[in-house]
Design an enzyme around this catalytic site. Structure first.
Site, PDB file in Angstrom:
ATOM      1  CB  SER A 291      32.131  33.117  64.274  1.00  9.75           C
ATOM      2  OG  SER A 291      31.388  32.093  64.609  1.00  9.75           O
TER       3      SER A 291
ATOM      4  CE1 TYR B 179      27.045  25.222  83.452  1.00 12.31           C
ATOM      5  CE2 TYR B 179      25.454  23.558  83.103  1.00 12.31           C
ATOM      6  CZ  TYR B 179      26.075  24.675  83.834  1.00 12.31           C
ATOM      7  OH  TYR B 179      25.467  25.222  84.596  1.00 12.31           O
TER       8      TYR B 179
ATOM      9  CE1 TYR C 230      24.780  21.739  78.830  1.00 12.36           C
ATOM     10  CE2 TYR C 230      26.033  20.082  79.837  1.00 12.36           C
ATOM     11  CZ  TYR C 230      25.861  20.996  78.700  1.00 12.36           C
ATOM     12  OH  TYR C 230      26.801  21.271  77.874  1.00 12.36           O
TER      13      TYR C 230
ATOM     14  CE  LYS D 245      29.629  20.555  76.121  1.00 10.62           C
ATOM     15  NZ  LYS D 245      30.208  20.824  74.949  1.00 10.62           N
TER      16      LYS D 245
END
Ligand code: NAI
Length: 398
Positions: free
Chosen positions: A50, A227, A237, A246
């Site tokens: 979405s 990422y 991150y 990740k």
């Protein structure tokens, strides 16, 4: 009623239906004029369809040359007496409308991707609309929590460093204020919980479910988004809780690749660039990097949004008829321009100069905020925001 932007911290509390329609339409226009996806998949399941990368992927595959039919899963709110509903709800609504006008199948399934009920609904939809098989499964979920089975308990993901604390700044979109932040390191429990929510387990569960129901077509691919970023972002991150998740996702892509070999298929993690989405503005201590990155990449003419990234991923990497190009860790990279050494050097320079009194001039704060507003249907010249909006046509719809 008139609908105005309502921002609380980093969260949009309102959305404009016809602005969301514009956002969908502009992405459709872009992919129609971009290099085409010539050998693309025809039946695509998108988990997280979405907004952000999932929506862009759906638009690219439907209108950017592949003419794909899609089933999209997302968790969105329609209008009610409690509020106007979420942007993703309107994105789904208008995507479906445009796709159907173009003769494509577009099924929206609204509910919790982690639940058995939604898995059952998806399997049924694949039977009904796709003759029982999918050619591509895209996993594009960004969530802060995951229900533990059918219980009332949840795993919560946290965005924290691992080992040492990290100091940085976040800019509040609510009042344009620079907030210096120190993030303490995550506990072992928080690391494990973030892995549960944002790691590869649920992606693998989905593929296992589809294998069990014999729902994967010959040559089926699956991708999830990742990422990596640069040294400037690694402390918050890649070296933090999200990065741990990740890395787990990358490992899952290898495991799934082995499973899909039985179908002559493949699984990949695709590494994308940093972009303003509902999910990414939440990442603390990340904003100065984004402001500098937007400034530099726009100056260099290398800036891309989600839609440019997705069209390029499919037309130039995944569906070319040639082997999919991957790096030494078998990751598909569409983040090269972000990581270009000269871009990073300029970004680093800007980030080091940036502070509470100059971030608006030094960084691309205007572009950053405008993109955030547009995600929620605001800031489109085509829309008269003074007009009252009747939400009744959207009630009882998904
Ligand atoms: P987004 O917030 O725009 O989209 C997330 C999607 O997940 C929405 O469709 C939402 O409805 C759906 N979703 C969330 N929880 C759900 C649930 N429980 N059940 C069903 N649907 C649910 O996020 P964005 O940024 O597009 O993220 C997608 C993926 O891309 C994530 O894995 C993210 O880490 C990754 N990514 C994002 C980057 C960025 O800069 N935004 C960069 C590189 C990767």
């Amino acid at each position: 009623m008139r609908i105005e932007p309502l921002i609380q911290g980093m969260v949009a509390r309102s959305a404009h239906p016809y602005g969301c329609q514009q956002a969908v339409l502009q992405q459709i226009h872009y992919v129609k004029s971009a290099p085409s996806i010539s050998q693309g998949p025809k039946r695509v399941l998108i988990l997280g369809a979405s907004s952000g990368f999932g929506l862009a992927a759906r638009i690219a595959l439907t209108f950017g040359g592949a003419d794909a039919d899609t089933i999209g899963v997302s968790l969105e709110r329609g209008p009610s007496n409690k509020g106007v509903g979420s942007a993703g709800f309107y994105n789904n609504h208008f995507f479906k409308q445009y796709a159907e006008q173009a003769g494509r199948v577009a099924i929206n399934i609204n509910g919790d991707v982690f639940s058995k009920n939604i898995r059952d609904q998806v399997v049924e939809a694949i039977e009904t609309y796709f003759e029982g098989e999918v050619d591509l499964v895209i996993y594009s979920i960004a969530s802060g929590m995951r229900r533990k089975g059918d219980s009332e308990e949840f795993w919560h993901s946290v965005i924290k460093p691992i080992g040492d604390s990290v100091t940085g700044a976040t800019v509040s979109l609510e009042n344009d204020q620079w907030l210096d932040t120190t993030l303490p390191p995550a506990s072992e429990q928080e690391i494990a919980d973030t892995l549960k929510v944002m790691g590869g387990e649920d992606w693998e569960n989905w593929i296992d479910t589809l294998i069990n129901y014999d729902s994967l077509a010959q040559g089926c691919k699956t991708i999830a988004f990742s990422y990596v970023g640069s040294e400037l972002t690694h402390p918050i991150y890649l070296d933090g809780t999200l990065g741990r998740a990740k890395v787990d996702l990358h490992q899952t892509s290898h495991a799934l690749n082995l499973k899909l070999a039985n179908y002559d298929g493949n699984a990949y993690a695709a590494v994308c660039k940093a972009l303003v989405t509902k999910a990414s503005v939440f990442i603390p201590a990340f904003t100065p990097y984004m402001l500098a990155l937007y400034r530099v990449m726009k100056q260099k003419g290398t800036h891309e949004g989600c839609i440019e990234q997705m069209q390029r991923l499919f037309s130039d990497k995944l569906y070319t008829g040639k082997p999919v190009p991957v790096d030494s860790e078998r990751l598909v990279r569409v983040d090269q321009w972000e990581l270009d050494p000269d871009t990073q050097a300029q970004v680093q320079d800007l980030v080091h100069q940036m502070n509470a009194s100059n971030f608006i001039e030094l960084g691309d704060y205007q572009g950053f905020k405008q993109e955030f507003l547009r995600l929620n249907g605001f800031g489109f010249a085509e829309i008269d925001y003074q007009q009252d909006v009747d939400l009744s046509p959207f009630m009882d719809h998904i």
